[in-house]
Motif scaffolding. Sequence first.
Motif, PDB file in Angstrom:
ATOM      1  N   TYR A  29      33.092  59.522  50.550  1.00  0.00           N
ATOM      2  CA  TYR A  29      33.104  58.444  51.536  1.00  0.00           C
ATOM      3  C   TYR A  29      32.919  57.231  50.269  1.00  0.00           C
ATOM      4  O   TYR A  29      34.172  55.754  51.370  1.00  0.00           O
ATOM      5  CB  TYR A  29      32.192  58.397  53.256  1.00  0.00           C
ATOM      6  N   ILE A  30      32.131  56.766  50.155  1.00  0.00           N
ATOM      7  CA  ILE A  30      31.853  55.488  49.583  1.00  0.00           C
ATOM      8  C   ILE A  30      32.930  55.364  48.441  1.00  0.00           C
ATOM      9  O   ILE A  30      33.667  54.811  48.255  1.00  0.00           O
ATOM     10  CB  ILE A  30      29.714  55.780  48.455  1.00  0.00           C
ATOM     11  N   VAL A  31      33.406  56.640  47.583  1.00  0.00           N
ATOM     12  CA  VAL A  31      34.262  56.454  46.325  1.00  0.00           C
ATOM     13  C   VAL A  31      35.689  56.480  47.108  1.00  0.00           C
ATOM     14  O   VAL A  31      36.522  55.471  46.434  1.00  0.00           O
ATOM     15  CB  VAL A  31      34.305  57.665  45.815  1.00  0.00           C
ATOM     16  N   ARG A  32      35.799  56.891  48.108  1.00  0.00           N
ATOM     17  CA  ARG A  32      37.114  56.548  48.634  1.00  0.00           C
ATOM     18  C   ARG A  32      37.607  55.530  49.908  1.00  0.00           C
ATOM     19  O   ARG A  32      39.117  54.695  49.789  1.00  0.00           O
ATOM     20  CB  ARG A  32      37.569  58.509  48.749  1.00  0.00           C
ATOM     21  N   PHE A  33      36.805  54.790  50.235  1.00  0.00           N
ATOM     22  CA  PHE A  33      37.294  54.565  51.102  1.00  0.00           C
ATOM     23  C   PHE A  33      35.967  52.441  50.813  1.00  0.00           C
ATOM     24  O   PHE A  33      36.097  51.623  51.837  1.00  0.00           O
ATOM     25  CB  PHE A  33      36.156  54.483  52.732  1.00  0.00           C
TER      26      PHE A  33
END
Length: 311
Positions: free
Chosen positions: A307-311
């Motif tokens: 989630y952190i890497v993609r969003f």
Amino acid sequence: MLNSPVKNYKLWLFILMGLFCLTPLISSPVALLMGFTLASIGLVPENIDLGKWTKKLLAYSIVGLGFGINLPEAIEASSSNLGLIVGSIFFTLVLGYGLTRIMGLDSKTGHLISCGTAICGGSAIAAVAPAINAKNDQIAVSLACVFLLNSIALFVFPTIGHALQLSQYDFGVWSAIAIHDTSSVVGAASAYGDEALKTATTVKLARALWIIPVALLSAIAFGGDKSKITIPFFIIFYCVAILVAYFVPQGQALYSLLFSVSKQVLVLCLFLIGAAITVKKMRANGPKPLLLGVLLWFAIGGASLFYIVRF
């Protein structure tokens, strides 16, 4: 009489190594290994209440870290990650319930491990345990699993963070969501950088506030005693420290000193945590509790990182 010199030797060695952890020469992972080594070779004094000292020192050091937190940045970090905090807690609790049923694990042990993974490790377990009338062995098993995975996180998370070239902010958020205990979150984030440390501490304690509603719901679900729910008051004092540093900026020199001292006291906390872990204790618990802890940890760690890497 013959045992007295041996006990004194253990005590003074333990104290000396503990004081050594208060120097800048010892990092969080090294302190943890020092404590674990002493425990494994039987050099931890039997008359020291490690849990009591760890809990007190951790609370004091967390409050001290509050003096190094910038209020506007703390509000921004907490509010912008509120969805991730709430979503990760409910995801972990629901997954933990399902896995506990599938594995045939004792329901209270499974719930304690799930709460420890979802919120803040040992603190969550300590708060929820009396609310659901958990037995001592159920509490001990849950704490052992969480402490072991916390220990691994201290080494693994900074390595993954550097490999993926995560920013200080992103690593702080990830460690706050995916590492159980506040002490290990701070230890891992501190090794990554000061900005990561401040972000991780703020987000982690925003997550820790969920101890109270989760403990209340747990008491209802298990038919426990709602009056036995413990409130982590150090979180309130941490917020007070942030407000004092913001509204009384004249004491900045003192605040910086308190922040630095608190970081080193946390290293001592990790030494004490390591001293409470032994291979013998982990083997005695059997594989199921640890397997549950590992599965939950991988799930929340992997999902939050994605989630952190993609969003």
